[in-house]
Design a protein around this motif. Structure first.
Motif, PDB file in Angstrom:
ATOM      1  N   PRO A  17       0.788  -1.243   0.000  1.00 37.24           N
ATOM      2  CA  PRO A  17       0.000   0.000   0.000  1.00 37.24           C
ATOM      3  C   PRO A  17       0.821   1.296   0.000  1.00 37.24           C
ATOM      4  CG  PRO A  17       0.177  -0.842   2.228  1.00 37.24           C
ATOM      5  CD  PRO A  17       0.899  -1.831   1.345  1.00 37.24           C
ATOM      6  N   TYR A  18       2.140   1.214  -0.012  1.00 37.21           N
ATOM      7  CA  TYR A  18       2.939   2.428   0.244  1.00 37.21           C
ATOM      8  C   TYR A  18       3.361   3.152  -1.035  1.00 37.21           C
ATOM      9  CZ  TYR A  18       3.029  -0.024   4.652  1.00 37.21           C
ATOM     10  OH  TYR A  18       2.639  -0.685   5.782  1.00 37.21           O
ATOM     11  N   CYS A  19       3.425   4.472  -0.945  1.00 41.21           N
ATOM     12  CA  CYS A  19       3.887   5.313  -2.058  1.00 41.21           C
ATOM     13  C   CYS A  19       4.780   6.411  -1.497  1.00 41.21           C
ATOM     14  CB  CYS A  19       2.711   5.971  -2.770  1.00 41.21           C
ATOM     15  SG  CYS A  19       1.678   4.779  -3.622  1.00 41.21           S
ATOM     16  N   ALA A  20       5.605   6.997  -2.376  1.00 41.98           N
ATOM     17  CA  ALA A  20       6.484   8.093  -1.950  1.00 41.98           C
ATOM     18  C   ALA A  20       5.653   9.336  -1.647  1.00 41.98           C
ATOM     19  CB  ALA A  20       7.503   8.384  -3.039  1.00 41.98           C
ATOM     20  N   ALA A  21       4.596   9.533  -2.416  1.00 40.50           N
ATOM     21  CA  ALA A  21       3.682  10.666  -2.194  1.00 40.50           C
ATOM     22  C   ALA A  21       2.317  10.243  -2.707  1.00 40.50           C
ATOM     23  CB  ALA A  21       4.173  11.890  -2.972  1.00 40.50           C
ATOM     24  N   GLY A 265      -2.724  -9.144   1.629  1.00 38.60           N
ATOM     25  CA  GLY A 265      -2.311  -7.754   1.801  1.00 38.60           C
ATOM     26  C   GLY A 265      -3.499  -6.882   2.151  1.00 38.60           C
ATOM     27  N   CYS A 266      -3.216  -5.682   2.661  1.00 37.06           N
ATOM     28  CA  CYS A 266      -4.309  -4.825   3.119  1.00 37.06           C
ATOM     29  C   CYS A 266      -5.185  -4.394   1.950  1.00 37.06           C
ATOM     30  CB  CYS A 266      -3.766  -3.622   3.885  1.00 37.06           C
ATOM     31  SG  CYS A 266      -2.804  -2.505   2.916  1.00 37.06           S
ATOM     32  N   GLU A 280      -8.878  -5.936   5.607  1.00 36.25           N
ATOM     33  CA  GLU A 280      -8.746  -4.654   6.294  1.00 36.25           C
ATOM     34  C   GLU A 280      -7.918  -3.700   5.433  1.00 36.25           C
ATOM     35  OE1 GLU A 280      -9.194  -1.853   8.416  1.00 36.25           O
ATOM     36  OE2 GLU A 280      -9.863  -3.575   9.612  1.00 36.25           O
ATOM     37  N   LYS A 281      -8.476  -2.510   5.146  1.00 36.50           N
ATOM     38  CA  LYS A 281      -7.793  -1.610   4.196  1.00 36.50           C
ATOM     39  C   LYS A 281      -6.611  -0.875   4.816  1.00 36.50           C
ATOM     40  CE  LYS A 281     -11.709  -1.240   1.238  1.00 36.50           C
ATOM     41  NZ  LYS A 281     -12.907  -0.632   0.814  1.00 36.50           N
ATOM     42  N   HIS A 282      -6.741  -0.483   6.065  1.00 35.77           N
ATOM     43  CA  HIS A 282      -5.700   0.324   6.697  1.00 35.77           C
ATOM     44  C   HIS A 282      -4.485  -0.557   7.016  1.00 35.77           C
ATOM     45  CE1 HIS A 282      -3.721   2.516   9.958  1.00 35.77           C
ATOM     46  NE2 HIS A 282      -4.182   3.587   9.322  1.00 35.77           N
ATOM     47  N   PRO A 283      -3.287  -0.178   6.529  1.00 40.41           N
ATOM     48  CA  PRO A 283      -2.144  -1.079   6.705  1.00 40.41           C
ATOM     49  C   PRO A 283      -1.839  -1.393   8.174  1.00 40.41           C
ATOM     50  CG  PRO A 283      -1.504   0.882   5.439  1.00 40.41           C
ATOM     51  CD  PRO A 283      -2.966   0.996   5.703  1.00 40.41           C
ATOM     52  N   GLY A 284      -1.936  -0.382   9.056  1.00 38.45           N
ATOM     53  CA  GLY A 284      -1.640  -0.624  10.470  1.00 38.45           C
ATOM     54  C   GLY A 284      -2.611  -1.633  11.077  1.00 38.45           C
ATOM     55  N   ARG A 285      -3.892  -1.471  10.736  1.00 41.42           N
ATOM     56  CA  ARG A 285      -4.891  -2.402  11.289  1.00 41.42           C
ATOM     57  C   ARG A 285      -4.730  -3.796  10.681  1.00 41.42           C
ATOM     58  NH1 ARG A 285      -8.361   2.214  11.498  1.00 41.42           N
ATOM     59  NH2 ARG A 285      -9.344   1.759   9.502  1.00 41.42           N
TER      60      ARG A 285
END
Ligand SMILES: C[S@@+](CC[C@H](N)C(=O)[O-])C[C@H]1O[C@@H](n2cnc3c(N)ncnc32)[C@H](O)[C@@H]1O
Ligand code: SF4
Length: 378
Positions: A17-21, A265-266, A280-285
């Motif tokens: 789920p991560y991006c630079a911006a 994956g989220c 679960e969509k939120h990566p932390g959750r």
């Protein structure tokens, strides 16, 4: 824990789920500024992958977000962990998405070493002012460099492009198509800019600060793109996807053909024997749920017969091959319901209909939504 139904799914989607911006137009499940979470996310994802059937998988797709944002170490750990658990079918396709802003020879070499054989690169535009408007972290030179590196690393490369940008001219679009030709790309995904709810563009649009193209200009640009790509030998095999024959994305084709697919994956969605599970969509959750031994299920739904039929129409009409009428019949949508409408649409030149398949004609593609609504169950 949800018990997944028995399925010998041959397709696997993995989400990073991560991006630079965060790009101002994007409503994908992606987030910027969480570098601190990369390692624990890779742990959680590998934990979930470890619980999946081992395959063999015909296609694997690592999408995002931006998978290549993971540093080389985390990326290597992820790829090695996937390979340790799953089996790949002979002649498999394994795609990884990448952003030109986080593409380098080391990362691409890692992808290739671990078996990735297709890179899908988010080029988006070939004029720096459009790239800035789109909030991209890369410029055209970086896109060119990343494409060259991708082509050295893996046998199959695709580029994502967004057209229909405010102020975009026909000659700018001609340059975009020429760019695809110059790089001899076998595949391109070409989307029209969509103003999605919840994005920064949507907020600007509502405040009257963002002008979108009028419908005629949009249509004109889409048609220019379709014919320009056809002239390069890239066939429109799906509404927004173009490939040389044989270079279609098999993973996405499986999705459009309603095949079963596994996911991890989220926010990732799997569909197995009519059961759809969204994580679960939120990566932390998501990380917390997996760490606690759960499956991170956010929603589990048994698709109804009507939903499956509607998807068969919606997804099938996106494809140049069209709707597989035997599949539709097997789902229970008998031709008596839609045959008369199809005959009228065929007479109007909007569809081709031959008893085994029903597909949009080029004229029909221009009014895809209306044709789809006319044919689907009311
Ligand atoms: C997950 S991204 C691809 C990889 C990477 N994150 C990147 O952007 O370079 C999926 C693609 O969807 C397209 N896309 C996303 N939001 C869009 C929108 N609002 N309108 C049109 N295309 C969009 C972009 O072409 C983007 O490359
Ligand atoms: S378009 Fe790609 S890079 Fe931009 S925010 Fe969305 S997923 Fe991330």
């Amino acid at each position: 824990m949800t018990i997944p139904p028995a399925s010998n799914a041959r397709h696997l989607y993995l989400h990073i789920p991560y991006c630079a911006a965060k790009c101002p137009y994007c409503d994908f499940n992606s987030i910027a500024g969480r570098e601190d979470e990369f390692e624990s996310y890779v742990d959680a994802l590998l934990e979930e992958v470890g619980r999946l059937p081992v395959g063999p998988y015909e296609t694997v797709f690592i999408g995002g977000g931006t998978p290549t944002i993971l540093g080389p170490q985390a990326l290597e750990r992820l790829l090695a962990g996937i390979r340790d658990h799953i089996h790949l079918a002979a002649n498999y396709e394994w795609t990884c998405e990448a952003n030109p802003g986080s593409s380098d020879a080391e990362r691409f070499a890692l992808l290739a070493e671990h078996g990735v054989n297709r890179i899908s690169l988010g080029v988006q535009a070939v004029q720096d002012h459009h790239l800035r408007f789109l909030g991209r972290v890369h410029d055209l030179d970086q896109a060119r460099g990343a494409l060259a590196l991708a082509k050295q690393a893996v046998p199959r490369v695709s580029a994502d492009l967004i057209i229909g940008l405010p102020g975009q001219t026909r000659s700018e679009l001609a340059a975009t198509i020429a760019f695809i030709g110059e790089h001899e790309l076998e595949h391109a995904s070409v989307y029209h800019l969509a103003i999605e709810a919840g994005t920064e563009f949507h907020a600007r649009y509502q405040r009257g600060e963002l002008q979108v193209l009028d419908q005629d200009t949009s249509r004109d640009l889409l048609e220019q793109a379709w014919s320009g790509l056809a002239a390069l030998g890239l066939e429109q095999y799906e509404t927004s996807n173009f490939a040389r024959p044989g270079a279609e994305c098999r993973h996405n084709l499986a999705y459009w053909r309603q095949r079963d697919y596994q996911a991890a994956g989220c926010g990732a969605v799997s569909t197995l024997a009519g059961q759809r599970m969204t994580r679960e969509k939120h990566p932390g959750r998501y990380i917390a749920a997996i760490q606690a031994g759960g499956d991170a299920a956010w929603q589990v739904e048994a698709l109804t017969q009507v939903e499956l039929i509607e998807e068969c129409w919606m997804l099938g009409l996106r494809l140049a091959d069209g709707v597989d009428l035997a599949a539709l019949q097997a789902l229970g949508d008998a031709s008596e319901r839609w045959h008369e409408t199809a005959v009228v649409l065929a007479r109007q030149g909007l569809i081709q209909y031959d008893g085994s398949r029903l597909a949009l004609s080029p004229e029909g593609r221009a009014v895809q939504d209306a044709v789809t609504v006319a044919l689907m169950p009311g």
